[in-house]
Design a protein around this motif. Structure first.
Motif, mmCIF file in Angstrom:
data_model
loop_
_atom_site.group_PDB
_atom_site.id
_atom_site.type_symbol
_atom_site.label_atom_id
_atom_site.label_comp_id
_atom_site.label_asym_id
_atom_site.label_seq_id
_atom_site.Cartn_x
_atom_site.Cartn_y
_atom_site.Cartn_z
ATOM 1 N N SER A 163 2.064 -35.595 -15.741
ATOM 2 C CA SER A 163 1.299 -36.829 -15.851
ATOM 3 C C SER A 163 2.001 -37.866 -16.722
ATOM 4 C CB SER A 163 -0.088 -36.526 -16.440
ATOM 5 O OG SER A 163 -0.708 -37.696 -16.928
ATOM 6 N N TYR A 164 2.118 -39.091 -16.221
ATOM 7 C CA TYR A 164 2.711 -40.191 -16.980
ATOM 8 C C TYR A 164 1.995 -40.369 -18.314
ATOM 9 C CZ TYR A 164 3.586 -44.997 -18.445
ATOM 10 O OH TYR A 164 3.882 -46.109 -19.187
ATOM 11 N N HIS A 165 0.674 -40.440 -18.286
ATOM 12 C CA HIS A 165 -0.086 -40.679 -19.507
ATOM 13 C C HIS A 165 0.049 -39.525 -20.494
ATOM 14 C CE1 HIS A 165 -2.302 -43.600 -16.849
ATOM 15 N NE2 HIS A 165 -2.202 -44.314 -17.943
ATOM 16 N N GLN A 166 0.026 -38.298 -19.978
ATOM 17 C CA GLN A 166 0.124 -37.153 -20.888
ATOM 18 C C GLN A 166 1.489 -37.105 -21.564
ATOM 19 O OE1 GLN A 166 0.446 -34.096 -22.180
ATOM 20 N NE2 GLN A 166 -1.671 -33.624 -22.673
ATOM 21 N N ILE A 167 2.540 -37.420 -20.824
ATOM 22 C CA ILE A 167 3.874 -37.466 -21.423
ATOM 23 C C ILE A 167 3.946 -38.605 -22.441
ATOM 24 C CG2 ILE A 167 6.335 -37.855 -20.968
ATOM 25 C CD1 ILE A 167 5.881 -36.605 -18.181
ATOM 26 N N TRP A 168 3.426 -39.782 -22.078
ATOM 27 C CA TRP A 168 3.485 -40.960 -22.953
ATOM 28 C C TRP A 168 2.818 -40.676 -24.294
ATOM 29 C CZ3 TRP A 168 1.274 -44.765 -25.833
ATOM 30 C CH2 TRP A 168 1.904 -46.005 -25.902
ATOM 31 N N TYR B 97 0.026 -15.372 -16.783
ATOM 32 C CA TYR B 97 0.529 -15.854 -18.075
ATOM 33 C C TYR B 97 1.970 -16.354 -17.960
ATOM 34 C CZ TYR B 97 -3.581 -14.056 -20.512
ATOM 35 O OH TYR B 97 -4.862 -13.832 -20.944
ATOM 36 N N LEU B 98 2.745 -15.707 -17.101
ATOM 37 C CA LEU B 98 4.114 -16.172 -16.874
ATOM 38 C C LEU B 98 4.097 -17.561 -16.244
ATOM 39 C CD1 LEU B 98 7.168 -15.739 -16.833
ATOM 40 C CD2 LEU B 98 6.900 -14.581 -14.616
ATOM 41 N N GLY B 99 3.189 -17.771 -15.278
ATOM 42 C CA GLY B 99 3.062 -19.095 -14.666
ATOM 43 C C GLY B 99 2.707 -20.155 -15.691
ATOM 44 N N LEU B 100 1.780 -19.838 -16.579
ATOM 45 C CA LEU B 100 1.406 -20.782 -17.640
ATOM 46 C C LEU B 100 2.593 -21.061 -18.554
ATOM 47 C CD1 LEU B 100 -0.583 -22.421 -19.354
ATOM 48 C CD2 LEU B 100 -1.236 -20.275 -20.491
ATOM 49 N N ALA B 101 3.331 -20.013 -18.913
ATOM 50 C CA ALA B 101 4.491 -20.191 -19.793
ATOM 51 C C ALA B 101 5.538 -21.098 -19.154
ATOM 52 C CB ALA B 101 5.109 -18.831 -20.130
ATOM 53 N N LEU B 102 5.764 -20.942 -17.864
ATOM 54 C CA LEU B 102 6.737 -21.791 -17.168
ATOM 55 C C LEU B 102 6.274 -23.240 -17.127
ATOM 56 C CD1 LEU B 102 7.730 -19.431 -14.197
ATOM 57 C CD2 LEU B 102 9.124 -20.046 -16.189
ATOM 58 N N ILE B 103 4.968 -23.451 -16.916
ATOM 59 C CA ILE B 103 4.432 -24.819 -16.905
ATOM 60 C C ILE B 103 4.594 -25.455 -18.285
ATOM 61 C CG2 ILE B 103 2.332 -26.199 -16.691
ATOM 62 C CD1 ILE B 103 1.402 -24.176 -14.552
ATOM 63 N N LEU B 104 4.297 -24.699 -19.340
ATOM 64 C CA LEU B 104 4.435 -25.230 -20.691
ATOM 65 C C LEU B 104 5.904 -25.507 -21.027
ATOM 66 C CD1 LEU B 104 1.850 -23.058 -22.672
ATOM 67 C CD2 LEU B 104 1.603 -25.423 -21.895
ATOM 68 N N ALA B 105 6.797 -24.654 -20.533
ATOM 69 C CA ALA B 105 8.230 -24.893 -20.762
ATOM 70 C C ALA B 105 8.679 -26.161 -20.052
ATOM 71 C CB ALA B 105 9.041 -23.691 -20.272
ATOM 72 N N LEU B 106 8.211 -26.363 -18.816
ATOM 73 C CA LEU B 106 8.524 -27.593 -18.088
ATOM 74 C C LEU B 106 7.971 -28.801 -18.830
ATOM 75 C CD1 LEU B 106 9.477 -29.198 -15.575
ATOM 76 C CD2 LEU B 106 7.242 -28.682 -14.542
ATOM 77 N N ALA B 107 6.732 -28.688 -19.302
ATOM 78 C CA ALA B 107 6.110 -29.799 -20.028
ATOM 79 C C ALA B 107 6.910 -30.149 -21.279
ATOM 80 C CB ALA B 107 4.669 -29.434 -20.404
ATOM 81 N N ALA B 108 7.348 -29.139 -22.017
ATOM 82 C CA ALA B 108 8.144 -29.390 -23.221
ATOM 83 C C ALA B 108 9.460 -30.076 -22.858
ATOM 84 C CB ALA B 108 8.400 -28.083 -23.958
ATOM 85 N N ALA B 109 10.101 -29.617 -21.779
ATOM 86 C CA ALA B 109 11.369 -30.210 -21.359
ATOM 87 C C ALA B 109 11.198 -31.673 -20.948
ATOM 88 C CB ALA B 109 11.957 -29.405 -20.196
ATOM 89 N N LEU B 110 10.055 -32.010 -20.374
ATOM 90 C CA LEU B 110 9.806 -33.385 -19.961
ATOM 91 C C LEU B 110 9.463 -34.297 -21.131
ATOM 92 C CD1 LEU B 110 7.670 -32.762 -16.733
ATOM 93 C CD2 LEU B 110 10.015 -33.614 -16.843
#
Length: 498
Positions: free
Chosen positions: A120-125, A11-24
């Motif tokens: 992902s470029y598309h997911q961020i876009w 769950y910590l790994g998922l939280a870090l990925i989601l935090a990175l995604a939000a920052a991007l």
């Protein structure tokens, strides 16, 4: 397949990925809106609540627009507030994809797949796009998880949740029904197969039917106030598409090319190579997953095929964004395909340790490539309407007439402009027949040059690139400036006539 156990570290790994995604996804969230976003704001979000469901339009993503109106009501009218629901649905899609990938292939594969989607470029876009596509992806991904769980362990609660996901997707956009229709066809095939082999039980047949019925009933109830308008609009799609100057938009090969081109930012042979690699690795991933979960790949590929067939049948444009919901599913298949390819190579060359090392190197390479491609999201706005507007204002000295050309011209009212809009050759000739200095802002230039061929001639488009060095030689109109964007054909060109 039993549900894998999840540790705190997972769950910590998922939280870090989601935090990175939000920052991007936060940088650029407040950048210039593009055409569809502006139209969403002007023709829907700004309406009183009582008027938001009075007529149907293909441009309105109803559930998303309601969420956008709530956001704007809470935080004030701004680009970031309008895009906030898309951002949240985008992050929700990553969570749902992690849960789905973990259910199918374990936590390690779930982390890799979700991290690739975060980059992902598309997911961020699309997470920075005030439209309903991340909502469609969220409800489709959650629907896929509930569908697979419900088939394996049929429970009423699972299928009720599935029906609500179906209704939410369809109320976001009608094309959301295609994904769940693909699942329905796969379920029917399963029922027939189990019936023929004597393994069909009442729960497998009845509970999914209940889920589909709930989804259909709720969707119908939501659209009931505008049902006549919906039927009329859908019935007219074929006629409008037949007269479209951009006939290539109805070609699935163009759709595939455009989807890859926007992702890698290049054209030419590389597009074909990337497309071939995606197809090959996806099929390899389907083989890898086939024994544990044989329904996942047929639903994924079935949705793509069904969408193409249905859109071609009604003569509708086949936009790449109609397949945005499939990106996560394809990413999972690609990751599994890469792992299987590394396992085969390891078995041939040196054993399991080599296979593990090759897969680790492949994951690092995929992450690095994704990160490099994602950088283009920050180099340009989607469509720089705001920049073109301010530049044209600076050029418009007293006595200068300013015209907006093409459908992008409808958006400059957002900034208070009251410039006349030119759509046809007759309107263009009438505007330029009068003497004096003129400024023309051309949006969606590829389409507009076809709609108004006299404009293309005067800009010298046939003799050279109007945005090239010095503009087109010998042109009646001089290129003052070009404003590029990440949106396909989303550039804007400002021409002047002295």
């Amino acid at each position: 397949m039993p549900e894998p156990k999840t540790s705190r570290g997972d769950y910590l790994g998922l939280a870090l990925i989601l935090a990175l995604a939000a920052a991007l996804r936060l940088p650029g969230l407040n950048s210039s809106l593009w055409h569809d976003e502006v139209q969403t704001l002007i023709t829907h979000v700004r309406l009183p609540w009582s008027e938001m469901l009075q007529s149907y339009s293909m441009n309105h993503h109803y559930l998303h627009n309601i969420a956008a109106k709530v956001s704007v009501s809470l935080f004030g009218e701004s680009a970031w507030a309008l895009r906030l629901p898309a951002l949240l649905f985008g992050l929700g899609t990553l969570w749902a994809m992690w849960a789905l990938a973990r259910h199918l292939a374990g936590t390690a594969i779930a982390h890799v797949t979700t991290l690739l989607l975060a980059l992902s470029y598309h997911q961020i876009w699309f997470s920075q796009n005030a439209r309903g596509y991340t909502g469609l992806a969220f409800f489709s991904t959650l629907g896929m998880l509930l569908f697979l769980r419900g088939i394996r362990r049929p429970r009423p609660g699972t299928w009720i949740g599935y029906g609500l996901c179906l209704a939410a997707a369809v109320f976001t956009h009608l094309t959301g029904a295609f994904f769940f229709a693909a699942q329905g066809l796969v379920w029917l095939a399963l029922v027939v197969w189990r019936g023929l082999t004597g393994r069909l039980d009442a729960a497998t047949a009845g509970l999914p039917l209940m889920g589909f019925a709930i989804g259909a009933a709720v969707s119908l109830a939501l659209y009931l106030p505008i049902l006549p308008s919906l039927i009329e609009t859908v019935g007219g799609v074929s006629g409008s598409s037949a007269s479209d100057v951009m006939q290539e938009y109805q070609n699935p090969l163009w759709t595939a090319f455009e989807a890859i081109r926007t992702g890698i930012g290049q054209t030419g042979p590389l597009v074909g190579l990337v497309g071939g690699a995606v197809l090959a690795l996806s099929l390899l991933g389907a083989v890898a997953l086939g024994r544990d979960e044989p329904l996942f790949a047929p639903v994924t590929f079935g949705h793509i095929l069904l969408t193409v067939v249905l859109l071609m049948a009604v003569g509708m444009r086949i936009w790449p964004r109609f397949f945005f919901a499939d990106i996560g599913f394809l990413m999972l298949l690609i990751v599994l395909g890469v792992r299987l390819a590394c396992a085969i190579a390891g078995q041939i060359l040196g054993g399991e340790r080599l296979a593990t090392g090759l897969f680790a190197l492949a994951v690092i390479a995929m992450l690095g490539i994704s990160a490099v491609l994602a950088k283009r999201n920050y180099a340009l706005p989607k469509q720089d309407l705001e920049g073109a507007y301010h530049f044209a204002r600076q050029l418009a000295e007293p006595g200068t007439r300013v015209y907006a050309v093409g459908y992008a011209g409808e958006n400059f009212s957002l900034y208070g402009a009251d410039w006349p809009i030119i759509y046809t050759s007759a309107e263009y000739r009438a505007a330029l027949a009068e003497p004096g200095p003129v400024v023309l802002i051309v949006g969606f230039p590829e389409r507009t040059f076809r709609d108004v061929p006299e404009l293309a001639r005067d800009a010298g488009v046939g003799a050279g690139d109007p945005c090239g060095p010095g503009g087109a030689p010998g042109a009646v109109l001089v290129t003052a400036r070009c404003f590029a964007g990440t949106l396909g054909d989303g550039g804007l060109i400002v021409f002047v006539r002295g």
